[in-house]
Scaffold this active site. Structure first.
Site, PDB file in Angstrom:
ATOM      1  N   LYS A  81      -8.986   8.975   1.964  1.00 21.13           N
ATOM      2  CA  LYS A  81      -9.506   7.650   2.072  1.00 21.13           C
ATOM      3  C   LYS A  81     -10.888   7.731   2.493  1.00 21.13           C
ATOM      4  O   LYS A  81     -11.819   6.758   2.310  1.00 21.13           O
ATOM      5  CB  LYS A  81      -8.799   6.661   2.785  1.00 21.13           C
ATOM      6  CG  LYS A  81      -7.190   6.512   1.997  1.00 21.13           C
ATOM      7  CD  LYS A  81      -6.694   5.359   2.836  1.00 21.13           C
ATOM      8  CE  LYS A  81      -5.121   5.267   2.042  1.00 21.13           C
ATOM      9  NZ  LYS A  81      -4.202   5.960   2.557  1.00 21.13           N
ATOM     10  N   HIS A 115      -9.712   2.920  -0.083  1.00 25.69           N
ATOM     11  CA  HIS A 115      -8.163   2.812  -0.004  1.00 25.69           C
ATOM     12  C   HIS A 115      -7.876   1.786  -1.330  1.00 25.69           C
ATOM     13  O   HIS A 115      -8.316   0.565  -1.368  1.00 25.69           O
ATOM     14  CB  HIS A 115      -7.673   1.961   1.295  1.00 25.69           C
ATOM     15  CG  HIS A 115      -6.249   1.897   1.572  1.00 25.69           C
ATOM     16  ND1 HIS A 115      -5.463   1.993   0.403  1.00 25.69           N
ATOM     17  CD2 HIS A 115      -5.781   1.229   2.466  1.00 25.69           C
ATOM     18  CE1 HIS A 115      -4.065   1.533   0.836  1.00 25.69           C
ATOM     19  NE2 HIS A 115      -4.516   1.117   1.992  1.00 25.69           N
ATOM     20  N   CYS A 128       0.680  -1.298  -0.031  1.00 30.52           N
ATOM     21  CA  CYS A 128      -0.083  -0.019   0.022  1.00 30.52           C
ATOM     22  C   CYS A 128       0.904   1.160  -0.083  1.00 30.52           C
ATOM     23  O   CYS A 128       0.314   2.299  -0.095  1.00 30.52           O
ATOM     24  CB  CYS A 128      -0.963  -0.011   1.404  1.00 30.52           C
ATOM     25  SG  CYS A 128      -2.218  -1.483   1.064  1.00 30.52           S
ATOM     26  N   GLU A 153      -0.229   6.445  13.013  1.00 31.12           N
ATOM     27  CA  GLU A 153      -0.035   7.610  12.422  1.00 31.12           C
ATOM     28  C   GLU A 153      -0.117   8.786  13.035  1.00 31.12           C
ATOM     29  O   GLU A 153       0.786   9.713  12.985  1.00 31.12           O
ATOM     30  CB  GLU A 153      -0.882   7.593  11.183  1.00 31.12           C
ATOM     31  CG  GLU A 153      -0.548   8.604  10.112  1.00 31.12           C
ATOM     32  CD  GLU A 153      -1.394   8.565   8.945  1.00 31.12           C
ATOM     33  OE1 GLU A 153      -2.352   7.763   8.798  1.00 31.12           O
ATOM     34  OE2 GLU A 153      -0.940   9.386   7.911  1.00 31.12           O
ATOM     35  N   PHE A 192       1.212  -3.073   4.058  1.00 35.15           N
ATOM     36  CA  PHE A 192       1.505  -4.342   4.358  1.00 35.15           C
ATOM     37  C   PHE A 192       2.925  -4.712   4.096  1.00 35.15           C
ATOM     38  O   PHE A 192       3.410  -4.479   2.980  1.00 35.15           O
ATOM     39  CB  PHE A 192       0.549  -5.498   3.789  1.00 35.15           C
ATOM     40  CG  PHE A 192      -0.973  -5.545   4.395  1.00 35.15           C
ATOM     41  CD1 PHE A 192      -1.261  -4.695   5.355  1.00 35.15           C
ATOM     42  CD2 PHE A 192      -1.707  -6.669   3.658  1.00 35.15           C
ATOM     43  CE1 PHE A 192      -2.366  -4.953   5.785  1.00 35.15           C
ATOM     44  CE2 PHE A 192      -3.101  -6.744   4.475  1.00 35.15           C
ATOM     45  CZ  PHE A 192      -3.357  -5.919   5.296  1.00 35.15           C
ATOM     46  N   HIS A 226      -2.123   9.003   5.891  1.00 34.45           N
ATOM     47  CA  HIS A 226      -2.656   7.538   5.347  1.00 34.45           C
ATOM     48  C   HIS A 226      -3.869   7.370   5.615  1.00 34.45           C
ATOM     49  O   HIS A 226      -4.750   6.714   4.860  1.00 34.45           O
ATOM     50  CB  HIS A 226      -1.659   6.559   5.774  1.00 34.45           C
ATOM     51  CG  HIS A 226      -1.844   5.352   5.353  1.00 34.45           C
ATOM     52  ND1 HIS A 226      -2.036   4.915   4.133  1.00 34.45           N
ATOM     53  CD2 HIS A 226      -2.311   4.109   6.074  1.00 34.45           C
ATOM     54  CE1 HIS A 226      -2.052   3.496   3.932  1.00 34.45           C
ATOM     55  NE2 HIS A 226      -2.561   2.992   5.297  1.00 34.45           N
TER      56      HIS A 226
END
Lengths: 85, 419, 405
Positions: free
Chosen positions: B341, B346, B168, B319, B405, B308
């Site tokens: 997002k 996402h 990602c 975050e 990931f 993010h």
């Protein structure tokens, strides 16, 4: 009525997630945290997913998160099996 | 030292094809999330996604391109062509040998692969799948690099070309990679961007299995709610964004408009877990700090943070901590931070590039997009997340952050380019 | 700044471990066999390079086995060997001093195939919790990073068979920008029916054998495996007292023009740019490890490039990959490992299966050839028009390999 015992659970965990070399899964582990047994959340998701497949049940999601030891997970599964019966 | 700038932008996003439609969606604070229409989502725990209404013909693709290319590759081609046009260029106008391609993708041509698998396996029945039913393009779907080649061919780029795949953070890392190739002199321009079209049964199934996607199916538009106390998982998205990157001096010399300078970039890995995050957020903070240092920018000069903000319990706290560590508590609290997002979901490997496009637009227009659906702040997420409504806010320095990931943590600093 | 290779780990159809691979490679022994990993009897091609005798549980912690595809298991095994070879100590490089950059192509294909089957045959709840990362392209990088503490800049590049060189090129960038040690290269494989059928769809897989540059060449054979390499800043390696196999002296990559466009393929440009990057002329190149596609038209293009750069029969050319098959993300990394071992030992391994080249090149066939080697060019091409070239050079500075000094 189907029941999940510790031996079955350990077998499923070994198959789903292997075992940490420093842990004896055949010892007295009922109240040991999964974390201390070397299992992370991913290993538990794989394990509980397998239990759901094998017993054709759906476990409560919050219950899974809260089941931090084999004893707690066995209780969760067996309660669910009892209700399904 | 060569400075690298964005001179062209193209986007295919939920809510619209083209940068204009994309930016309208973001500034209006609209959510593009809906119940999945690409297939019957009823067996799945999470049944919502931010889908692109994409008419390949209307988007300018030819019949052979449509037949040959997976949806992700189609997005890539459409947005790469838009980026080239917005840079005032036609294919071949940049020296082909000195123009490279970098394409980011986490899961490649997943959708076509699954469709073809279903055919050759006869609905999953055959382990020894039947090669007589395989299409000629199957291997092209198998290796995502085919998409980078397609982009190179479409814009006539023959310099270094590659797919950058870091889950990602692919969309961020691809632009960082491309900028570095220009700085080191391996290319004088790069067509760089990322694409993803992951909305497919196998993707739904594998995110269901780790409960990463939201089960909030009853009200799709509010399903993605980063930094909200009631958030419970990410919403899948899809799309692509591409850029023309050039040496700023060369671009200005040819009279091009520079949307923003790619001033700093860094990536770190947490070496911790394939899907989990170390709670302290150190690697993300380190990526931000190094990106700022590369951009020769003091943390207190950051005007806007594009987070993010994936709407998972774990990420948004992690975050928030990382932003505080990197910018300092006081400046972190004084800086608008938002997650788009909340609106476009996402889109895995593509989202980083879509977020860079949003930062470039924020710099261009002096408006920062909001975090839609943020109604009940999480007490552990205590920054200014620009809830619900876009805000006029002059932005000279934008920071964008990604996490993925594999443990990847990346950050990029974009700056207004003095013309 | 000089970047040198200090560690090599190999998992290949011709050998598990660098030593057994290198012995088989020098002897020209082939690892191509009829496929025994699945029933291939219904397919028009049935030969492949399979890694023999590999049991993941013998090489990896039990916790890692259920969550990894075979190609990741092979990569983790090769990675541990490479780092052992480099005498790696996890805490010796600073907090963010270790990076991982690997090549990939189709991801964990066999794992993904099983999960697609679980979904479509049995239903969605049978899909593994590991599927979300076990098949994706970045999996080997992520798993290597976790296992060995790589917290510096990490990534994965995909350019199909050229990827091994592109990964090393990117690793060298990290070294130049201050990361002292990068785990790089690639290990790959897709030997499940689904991966096999994808290969067959190219129409380029041979039903009879992999004989690059030979008169009978009629396609390639796929294989599994590859090499993980440890790339280090030469000064840091010397300070640790670790010998280097050689230096990554030059690297470049290009993309072919669109099919049908009247423009030359990009392989020659990649080779020339890599030589220029290494500041060597073609006359200084002692040997070439060829891409050796085994597809007549592609062999012809490469032979023309070699003749154009070096003259007909102008340089020894070899392609030991005819013994392993083409290994996708792993192939070029394994070629690089072979080139470095050649530098170390002053011997060029042969191209098994080819008796006489059908092109005006000096192909090493039959027996290995002993000759002094200082500079070697490695070429690679990836499906779709990707070209990459790396120049490796013997490292004679401080920390030169004891075999060579």
């Amino acid at each position: 009525m189907a029941q999940l015992n510790l031996e079955d659970l350990v077998a499923i965990m070994r198959d789903c997630a292997g075992e940490d070399e420093h842990v004896n899964l055949d010892g007295d582990i009922l109240d040991t945290l999964f974390y201390d047994l070397g299992y992370d959340s991913l290993a538990l998701l794989q394990t509980t997913g397998r239990i759901e497949q094998e017993f054709d049940i759906v476990l409560d999601e919050d219950g899974i998160t809260e089941a931090e030891t084999p004893r707690a997970l066995l209780a969760l599964v067996n309660d669910c099996l009892a209700q399904a019966a | 030292m060569t400075r690298v700038g964005i001179t062209g932008i193209g986007a295919v996003a939920p809510g619209g094809v083209g940068v204009k439609a994309y930016w309208e969606l973001l500034t209006q604070g609209r959510s593009a999330t809906r119940t999945i229409t690409a297939y019957d989502p009823s067996p799945f725990r999470s049944r919502v996604a931010a889908e692109v209404d994409f008419d390949a013909r209307a988007a300018g693709l030819g019949p052979q391109e449509i037949r040959r290319l997976d949806r992700a590759a189609q997005f890539a081609l459409v947005s790469a062509r838009e980026a080239l046009a917005s840079a005032g260029l036609t294919p071949g106008e940049l020296d082909p040998d000195r123009t490279g391609v970098a394409l980011g993708s986490a899961v490649g041509c997943t959708r076509s692969l699954e469709e073809e698998y279903v055919v050759v396996s006869d609905g999953g029945r055959l382990w020894e799948v039947d090669h007589r039913y395989a299409i000629a393009q199957l291997y092209g779907h198998f290796v995502p690099s085919s998409m980078a080649a397609e982009v190179g061919w479409a814009v006539d780029a023959r310099g270094p070309a590659a797919v950058v795949s870091t889950g990602c953070t692919s969309g961020l890392d691809t632009i960082g990679y491309a900028a570095e190739l220009i700085r080191e002199g391996s290319a004088s321009a790069m067509i760089a961007g990322s694409t993803e079209a992951p909305i497919s049964p196998i993707t739904s199934a594998c995110f269901d299995a780790i409960k990463a996607t939201t089960p909030r199916n009853d009200d799709p538009a509010t399903a993605s709610r980063p930094f909200d106390r009631t958030r419970n998982g990410l919403v899948l998205g899809e799309g692509a964004a591409f850029f023309v990157l050039e040496d700023i001096d060369a671009a200005l010399a040819r009279g091009a408009h520079v949307y923003a300078e790619v001033a700093g970039y860094a990536t770190r890995c947490n070496a911790y877990h394939m899907t989990g995050l170390r709670m302290d957020g150190h690697e993300m903070a380190e990526a931000i700090t190094v990106a700022l240092a590369e951009a020769r920018t003091d943390p207190s000069d950051v005007d806007y943070v594009n987070a993010h903000g994936s709407s998972t319990k774990q990420n948004d706290r992690h975050e928030t901590d990382a932003i505080k560590q990197a910018l300092g508590l006081e400046h972190a609290r004084a800086t608008p931070v938002s997650s788009i997002k909340s609106m476009i979901g996402h889109s895995l490997g593509a989202i980083g590039s879509l977020e860079i496009a949003a930062c470039a637009m924020a710099i261009e227009h002096g408006v920062v997009p909001p975090t839609a659906n943020l109604r009940e702040p999480d007490p552990e997420c205590d920054l200014d997340y620009v809830p619900v409504t876009a805000r006029e806010h002059r932005t000279d320095v934008a920071l964008t952050i990604g996490s993925g990931f594999g443990g990847f943590q990346s950050a990029m600093v974009l700056k207004r380019c003095p013309s | 700044m000089t970047a040198v290779i200090t560690g090599i780990g190999v998992t290949a159809p011709t050998g598990l471990g660098t030593d057994s691979y290198w012995e088989a490679t020098k002897a020209g022994r082939s690892g191509i066999t009829p496929i025994d990993r699945f029933d291939a009897s219904g397919y028009p091609a049935q030969l492949a390079g399979q890694v023999p005798g590999f049991t993941a549980a013998e090489h990896l912690p039990s916790r890692l086995v259920p969550q990894t595809d075979r190609m990741t298991q092979l990569a983790l095994t090769a990675g541990a060997w490479a780092l052992e070879d480099a005498a790696y100590e996890p805490d010796a490089f600073g907090e963010y001093g270790v990076s991982v950059v690997t090549a990939a192509s189709g991801g964990g294909v066999e794992f993904g195939h099983r999960e697609l089957e679980n979904l479509w045959r049995k239903g969605k709840k049978f899909v593994s919790a590991y599927q979300s990362f076990a098949w994706f392209y970045a999996v080997n990088t992520g798993q290597l990073s976790i296992r060995h503490g790589g917290r510096g800049p990490c990534g994965t590049l995909v350019t199909e068979q050229a990827g091994g060189l592109d990964a090393v090129g990117q690793a060298r960038r990290h070294v130049r920008r201050g990361t002292p040690l990068v785990v790089t290269g690639g290990v790959d494989g897709a030997l499940s029916p689904w991966g096999w059928v994808a290969q067959l769809s190219t129409g380029l897989v041979s039903g009879t054998g992999y004989r690059p540059f030979g008169a009978e060449a009629d396609g390639y054979l796929p294989g599994e495996g590859g090499a993980i390499l440890v790339l280090e800043d030469a000064e840091s390696a010397a300070a640790r007292g670790i010998p280097a196999y050689g230096e990554i002296a030059g690297y470049a990559a290009t993309l072919d023009p669109r099919p049908g466009l009247d423009a030359p393929p990009g392989l020659r440009r990649a080779a020339e740019l890599a030589l220029a990057d290494a500041r060597v002329t073609p006359s200084e190149v002692d040997a070439v490890f060829a891409d050796a596609a085994g597809v007549p038209e592609l062999d012809r293009i490469e032979a023309q490039v070699l003749c154009g750069l070096f003259g007909p029969h102008g340089v020894p050319v070899t392609a030991p990959k005819s013994a392993t098959g083409r290994l996708f993300g792993g192939g070029a990394a394994l070629d690089l490992a072979a080139a470095l071992l050649s530098l170390r030992d002053g011997v060029l391994p042969p191209t098994p299966g080819v008796e006489r080249p059908d092109h005006p090149i000096d192909l090493v066939t039959g027996a290995a050839r002993e000759l002094p080697l200082r500079t070697v060019l490695v070429l690679a091409r990836g499906h779709g028009g990707f070209n990459a070239a790396v120049v490796v050079r013997a490292h004679h500075g401080k920390g030169a390999h004891p075999w060579r000094s």
